[in-house]
Design a protein around this motif. Structure first.
Motif, short mmCIF file in Angstrom:
data_model
loop_
_atom_site.label_atom_id
_atom_site.label_comp_id
_atom_site.label_asym_id
_atom_site.label_seq_id
_atom_site.Cartn_x
_atom_site.Cartn_y
_atom_site.Cartn_z
N PHE A 168 -4.78 4.28 6.74
CA PHE A 168 -5.10 3.06 6.01
C PHE A 168 -5.04 1.85 6.94
O PHE A 168 -5.92 0.98 6.90
N ARG A 222 0.47 3.82 -3.09
CA ARG A 222 -0.15 5.13 -2.83
C ARG A 222 0.87 6.23 -2.51
O ARG A 222 0.49 7.32 -2.09
N TYR A 260 -5.08 9.21 3.00
CA TYR A 260 -4.24 8.19 2.39
C TYR A 260 -3.03 7.81 3.24
O TYR A 260 -2.27 6.92 2.88
N TYR A 271 0.83 -1.21 0.00
CA TYR A 271 0.00 0.00 0.00
C TYR A 271 0.87 1.26 0.00
O TYR A 271 0.62 2.19 -0.78
N GLU A 319 -10.30 -2.18 -1.33
CA GLU A 319 -9.02 -1.61 -1.78
C GLU A 319 -8.39 -2.56 -2.78
O GLU A 319 -8.46 -3.78 -2.62
#
Length: 179
Positions: free
Chosen positions: A44, A30, A39, A26, A105
């Motif tokens: 997260f 991101r 974010y 992740y 996600e």
């Protein structure tokens, strides 16, 4: 630099087993957005921990050379779930009559984008699901609209809008059959 091929797709229903790999992937996927509050990796992680305890949680991670290069996770939602409550207009009863899968996600590291990895992960996540529908939310501006277009090419259609939190962008809610 040549991207190593994806050699392994792992499906897991216990978050503890894959949490570190999921957070690692992740953070890379991101990276350009991590400065935005919604974010941040810590935010997260909090969402992931909450989702990991919800009914029907499942995650799929793709690995190349033993390193996580992509992921998707989701869980089951039912009529009355806050996911549906935040969708406007309210979804048609055909979508909420039975539980659905919410794809919470999905992401693939830059070197593996455009290789079919995201679709392989997506399809592996849905392969064993019994729910008739899968739904997701997408930022319609992501990738200059390319992400939204990609989901449409996978059979998803727009059914509404949602803003899950004040820090979240306005999202488009999409749905399709699971198989």
């Amino acid at each position: 630099m040549t991207t190593a091929p994806v050699t392994d797709l792992r499906t897991e229903t216990t978050l503890d087993v894959i949490r570190g790999d999921l957070l690692d992937a992740y953070a890379d996927v991101r990276a350009p957005l991590l400065h935005l509050p919604n974010y941040a990796v810590t935010v997260f992680g909090e969402r992931l921990d909450r989702h990991g305890t919800e009914p029907g949680f499942v995650a799929v991670l793709a690995y190349a050379d033993g390193h996580p290069v992509g992921y998707a996770y989701g869980n089951q939602i039912e009529d009355g779930d806050r996911y549906w409550q935040r969708t406007s207009p309210a979804p048609a009863p055909e979508y909420t009559r039975r539980p659905a899968v919410a794809l919470k996600e999905i992401g693939v590291r830059l070197g593996w984008r455009g290789t079919g990895t995201a679709r392989r992960i997506h399809d592996a996540l849905l392969a064993e699901r019994d729910e008739p529908y899968v739904t997701l939310m997408v930022n319609p501006l992501a990738g200059d609209g390319k992400v939204h277009h990609l989901y449409r090419s996978w059979g998803y259609e727009d059914i509404g809008h949602s803003q899950p939190s004040p820090a979240s962008p306005a999202l488009t809610v999409m749905i399709r059959t699971t198989h």
